[in-house]
Design a protein around this motif. Structure first.
Motif, PDB file in Angstrom:
ATOM      1  N   GLN A  51       2.508  14.453  -9.147  1.00  0.00           N
ATOM      2  CA  GLN A  51       3.884  15.520  -9.468  1.00  0.00           C
ATOM      3  C   GLN A  51       4.102  16.186 -10.374  1.00  0.00           C
ATOM      4  OE1 GLN A  51       6.771  15.245  -6.971  1.00  0.00           O
ATOM      5  NE2 GLN A  51       7.497  17.259  -6.648  1.00  0.00           N
ATOM      6  N   ALA A  52       4.255  14.763 -11.001  1.00  0.00           N
ATOM      7  CA  ALA A  52       5.070  14.676 -12.612  1.00  0.00           C
ATOM      8  C   ALA A  52       4.302  14.660 -13.754  1.00  0.00           C
ATOM      9  CB  ALA A  52       5.405  13.541 -12.825  1.00  0.00           C
ATOM     10  N   MET A  53       3.087  14.878 -13.346  1.00  0.00           N
ATOM     11  CA  MET A  53       1.270  15.476 -13.966  1.00  0.00           C
ATOM     12  C   MET A  53       1.215  16.392 -13.669  1.00  0.00           C
ATOM     13  SD  MET A  53      -0.752  12.455 -13.701  1.00  0.00           S
ATOM     14  CE  MET A  53      -2.272  12.800 -15.053  1.00  0.00           C
ATOM     15  N   GLY A  54       1.905  17.758 -12.720  1.00  0.00           N
ATOM     16  CA  GLY A  54       1.867  18.271 -12.845  1.00  0.00           C
ATOM     17  C   GLY A  54       0.629  18.609 -12.085  1.00  0.00           C
ATOM     18  N   LYS A  55       0.021  17.936 -11.305  1.00  0.00           N
ATOM     19  CA  LYS A  55      -0.924  17.519 -10.489  1.00  0.00           C
ATOM     20  C   LYS A  55      -0.847  18.737  -9.108  1.00  0.00           C
ATOM     21  CE  LYS A  55      -4.122  15.012 -12.765  1.00  0.00           C
ATOM     22  NZ  LYS A  55      -5.457  15.630 -13.422  1.00  0.00           N
ATOM     23  N   PHE A  56      -0.174  18.294  -8.341  1.00  0.00           N
ATOM     24  CA  PHE A  56       0.126  19.141  -6.565  1.00  0.00           C
ATOM     25  C   PHE A  56       1.198  18.191  -6.998  1.00  0.00           C
ATOM     26  CE2 PHE A  56       1.475  15.246  -3.824  1.00  0.00           C
ATOM     27  CZ  PHE A  56       0.105  14.601  -4.925  1.00  0.00           C
ATOM     28  N   ASN A  57       2.104  19.863  -6.030  1.00  0.00           N
ATOM     29  CA  ASN A  57       3.597  19.618  -5.126  1.00  0.00           C
ATOM     30  C   ASN A  57       3.318  19.317  -3.977  1.00  0.00           C
ATOM     31  OD1 ASN A  57       5.076  20.619  -7.809  1.00  0.00           O
ATOM     32  ND2 ASN A  57       4.246  22.530  -7.311  1.00  0.00           N
ATOM     33  N   HIS A  73       0.988  -0.914  -0.219  1.00  0.00           N
ATOM     34  CA  HIS A  73      -0.306  -0.259  -0.051  1.00  0.00           C
ATOM     35  C   HIS A  73       1.011   1.460   0.021  1.00  0.00           C
ATOM     36  CE1 HIS A  73      -3.282   2.688   0.660  1.00  0.00           C
ATOM     37  NE2 HIS A  73      -2.353   3.419   2.125  1.00  0.00           N
ATOM     38  N   ASP A  74       1.671   1.070   0.846  1.00  0.00           N
ATOM     39  CA  ASP A  74       2.761   2.726   1.067  1.00  0.00           C
ATOM     40  C   ASP A  74       3.590   3.062  -0.435  1.00  0.00           C
ATOM     41  OD1 ASP A  74       1.980   2.918   3.614  1.00  0.00           O
ATOM     42  OD2 ASP A  74       3.701   2.093   4.371  1.00  0.00           O
ATOM     43  N   GLU A  75       3.855   1.737  -1.317  1.00  0.00           N
ATOM     44  CA  GLU A  75       4.533   1.583  -2.510  1.00  0.00           C
ATOM     45  C   GLU A  75       4.149   2.359  -3.394  1.00  0.00           C
ATOM     46  OE1 GLU A  75       6.440  -2.332  -3.377  1.00  0.00           O
ATOM     47  OE2 GLU A  75       7.505  -2.102  -1.577  1.00  0.00           O
ATOM     48  N   ASN A  76       2.601   1.117  -3.728  1.00  0.00           N
ATOM     49  CA  ASN A  76       1.696   2.574  -4.333  1.00  0.00           C
ATOM     50  C   ASN A  76       0.839   3.514  -4.080  1.00  0.00           C
ATOM     51  OD1 ASN A  76       1.900  -0.042  -5.775  1.00  0.00           O
ATOM     52  ND2 ASN A  76      -0.557  -0.918  -4.656  1.00  0.00           N
ATOM     53  N   ARG A  77       1.149   3.990  -2.863  1.00  0.00           N
ATOM     54  CA  ARG A  77       0.777   5.935  -2.742  1.00  0.00           C
ATOM     55  C   ARG A  77       2.273   5.946  -2.940  1.00  0.00           C
ATOM     56  NH1 ARG A  77       1.480   9.158   1.517  1.00  0.00           N
ATOM     57  NH2 ARG A  77       0.544  10.337   1.989  1.00  0.00           N
ATOM     58  N   GLU A  78       3.449   5.858  -2.995  1.00  0.00           N
ATOM     59  CA  GLU A  78       4.031   6.490  -3.586  1.00  0.00           C
ATOM     60  C   GLU A  78       4.522   6.792  -4.868  1.00  0.00           C
ATOM     61  OE1 GLU A  78       7.874   5.200  -1.523  1.00  0.00           O
ATOM     62  OE2 GLU A  78       7.438   5.252   0.654  1.00  0.00           O
ATOM     63  N   ASP A  79       4.021   5.806  -5.213  1.00  0.00           N
ATOM     64  CA  ASP A  79       4.276   5.753  -7.494  1.00  0.00           C
ATOM     65  C   ASP A  79       2.848   6.902  -7.728  1.00  0.00           C
ATOM     66  OD1 ASP A  79       6.190   4.084  -6.620  1.00  0.00           O
ATOM     67  OD2 ASP A  79       4.847   2.162  -7.461  1.00  0.00           O
ATOM     68  N   TYR A  80       1.916   6.491  -7.207  1.00  0.00           N
ATOM     69  CA  TYR A  80       0.839   7.501  -7.008  1.00  0.00           C
ATOM     70  C   TYR A  80       0.874   8.763  -7.260  1.00  0.00           C
ATOM     71  CZ  TYR A  80      -3.811   9.905  -6.723  1.00  0.00           C
ATOM     72  OH  TYR A  80      -5.013  10.855  -6.788  1.00  0.00           O
ATOM     73  N   LEU A  81       1.900   8.962  -5.658  1.00  0.00           N
ATOM     74  CA  LEU A  81       2.570  10.624  -5.822  1.00  0.00           C
ATOM     75  C   LEU A  81       3.336  10.950  -6.665  1.00  0.00           C
ATOM     76  CD1 LEU A  81       2.202  10.536  -1.239  1.00  0.00           C
ATOM     77  CD2 LEU A  81       0.736  11.730  -3.648  1.00  0.00           C
ATOM     78  N   HIS A  82       4.140  10.201  -6.867  1.00  0.00           N
ATOM     79  CA  HIS A  82       5.170  10.726  -7.701  1.00  0.00           C
ATOM     80  C   HIS A  82       4.538  10.902  -9.171  1.00  0.00           C
ATOM     81  CE1 HIS A  82       8.707  10.454  -5.331  1.00  0.00           C
ATOM     82  NE2 HIS A  82       8.479   8.677  -4.895  1.00  0.00           N
ATOM     83  N   VAL A  83       3.810  10.192  -9.709  1.00  0.00           N
ATOM     84  CA  VAL A  83       3.134  10.130 -10.900  1.00  0.00           C
ATOM     85  C   VAL A  83       2.024  11.842 -11.057  1.00  0.00           C
ATOM     86  CG1 VAL A  83       1.008   9.462 -12.646  1.00  0.00           C
ATOM     87  CG2 VAL A  83       2.942   7.153 -11.392  1.00  0.00           C
TER      88      VAL A  83
END
Length: 130
Positions: free
Chosen positions: A123-129, A111-121
């Motif tokens: 951020q890369a899409m510029g949704k939030f910093n 769950h933590d790994e998936n959450r981190e991956d989601y946050l990185h994606v």
């Protein structure tokens, strides 16, 4: 200086109280999660027992001539019977609290790994910093 010492002591005691509260809340979640993992494990074992019984009946019907299976179907049924029995034996041996707690930790880690991956994606899409 004295004010700073008092402030530091207050902060430290507040941190300890919050830490204890978080530990207690975490323990409650663990018991509910543990119960859910144990229930899932027991349901899987019941399903395996049911599948083993079905395969035994299929093989017995074939051997008695009641229902003829093709060679391929018979091989598949006997192979599944062996595999299901092995899996059930393995699950019965691992039906312990420690195993269930390990499973919970694995799920949390994923769950933590998936959450981190989601946050990185995001951020890369510029949704939030963050």
């Amino acid at each position: 200086m004295k004010f700073f010492s008092v402030l530091l002591c207050m902060f430290a005691s507040f941190s300890v109280v919050l830490s204890q509260k978080a530990t207690l809340d975490h323990a409650k979640v663990d018991e509910r999660t543990l119960s859910a993992v144990q229930d899932h494990h027991n349901r899987r074992m019941e399903k395996l027992r049911s599948m083993i019984q079905e395969r035994r009946q299929l093989v017995a019907d074939h051997e008695s001539g009641h229902r003829r299976l093709s060679g391929e179907e018979f091989d598949k049924a006997t192979r599944q019977l062996r595999n299901f029995q092995r899996k059930l034996e393995s699950m019965e041996q691992t039906n312990t609290r420690e195993h269930h707690l390990e499973r919970i930790e694995e799920m949390r880690s994923l769950h933590d790994e998936n959450r981190e991956d989601y946050l990185h994606v995001q951020q890369a899409m510029g949704k939030f910093n963050y």
